[in-house]
Design a protein around this motif. Structure first.
Motif, short mmCIF file in Angstrom:
data_model
loop_
_atom_site.label_atom_id
_atom_site.label_comp_id
_atom_site.label_asym_id
_atom_site.label_seq_id
_atom_site.Cartn_x
_atom_site.Cartn_y
_atom_site.Cartn_z
N PHE A 53 2.91 -5.17 -4.42
CA PHE A 53 1.52 -4.90 -4.04
C PHE A 53 1.13 -5.80 -2.86
CE2 PHE A 53 -2.95 -6.00 -4.14
CZ PHE A 53 -3.61 -4.82 -4.45
N ILE A 54 1.44 -7.08 -2.97
CA ILE A 54 1.12 -8.05 -1.91
C ILE A 54 1.79 -7.65 -0.61
CG2 ILE A 54 1.39 -10.45 -1.17
CD1 ILE A 54 1.20 -11.17 -4.24
N LYS A 55 3.08 -7.32 -0.67
CA LYS A 55 3.82 -6.97 0.54
C LYS A 55 3.27 -5.70 1.18
CE LYS A 55 6.48 -9.03 2.15
NZ LYS A 55 6.22 -10.14 3.10
N ARG A 56 2.93 -4.69 0.37
CA ARG A 56 2.37 -3.45 0.93
C ARG A 56 1.01 -3.72 1.57
NH1 ARG A 56 4.88 -1.09 -3.73
NH2 ARG A 56 2.97 -1.31 -4.92
N ALA A 57 0.21 -4.56 0.94
CA ALA A 57 -1.09 -4.90 1.51
C ALA A 57 -0.92 -5.65 2.83
CB ALA A 57 -1.91 -5.73 0.51
N GLN A 58 0.07 -6.54 2.90
CA GLN A 58 0.33 -7.24 4.15
C GLN A 58 0.74 -6.27 5.26
OE1 GLN A 58 3.14 -10.27 2.57
NE2 GLN A 58 1.80 -11.77 3.57
N LEU A 59 1.55 -5.28 4.91
CA LEU A 59 1.97 -4.28 5.90
C LEU A 59 0.78 -3.50 6.45
CD1 LEU A 59 5.27 -2.91 4.30
CD2 LEU A 59 5.04 -4.27 6.40
N LEU A 60 -0.27 -3.38 5.66
CA LEU A 60 -1.48 -2.69 6.11
C LEU A 60 -2.41 -3.63 6.87
CD1 LEU A 60 -2.25 -0.46 3.00
CD2 LEU A 60 -1.43 0.27 5.25
#
Length: 132
Positions: A53-60
């Protein structure tokens, strides 16, 4: 995927390195489990899900502070607050796109001046940076 795993197996399962997991722990984004008598902390599938979740949010483009806010809102029935954070991020992305398009236009103009073949004594790119 096994229910209990070491930090290295957690990192592998989440697609990050061990130092990223430790950084997220220091940042308060994920909990650090108690150290049992065996000496090895163990993690579960929920930890993998949270790191992803954290990594996907960072990608956004969300910052760690914004991600922390999102994690606090998760599952709490506060979709309007989550939407507000996403809308704010969208506005920032749109502004960046506008800035990038302006940069593209300026650079294209500079390159075109270079390609025009005019026998200038100075470089058109350097001159444009000096003049503007």
């Amino acid at each position: 995927m096994p229910e209990k795993m070491t930090i290295s197996r957690l990192a592998d399962a989440a697609g990050v390195n061990v130092e990223t997991v430790r950084f997220y722990q220091r940042s308060g984004l994920i909990d650090e489990p108690e150290r049992p008598s065996s000496g090895y902390r163990t993690y579960g599938n929920e930890d993998v899900r949270r790191i992803r979740f954290i990594k996907r949010a960072q990608l956004l483009g969300f910052t760690l502070e914004e991600i922390s806010s999102l994690l606090k809102l998760e599952g709490s029935g506060t979709c309007s607050s989550t939407r507000a954070l996403a809308a704010k991020k969208l506005a920032m992305v749109e502004a960046k796109i506008g800035d990038l398009l302006a940069m593209k236009s300026a650079l294209a103009g500079m390159v075109a001046r270079c390609d025009s073949g005019a026998p200038d004594t100075s470089c058109p790119v350097i001159q444009a940076l000096i003049d503007d």
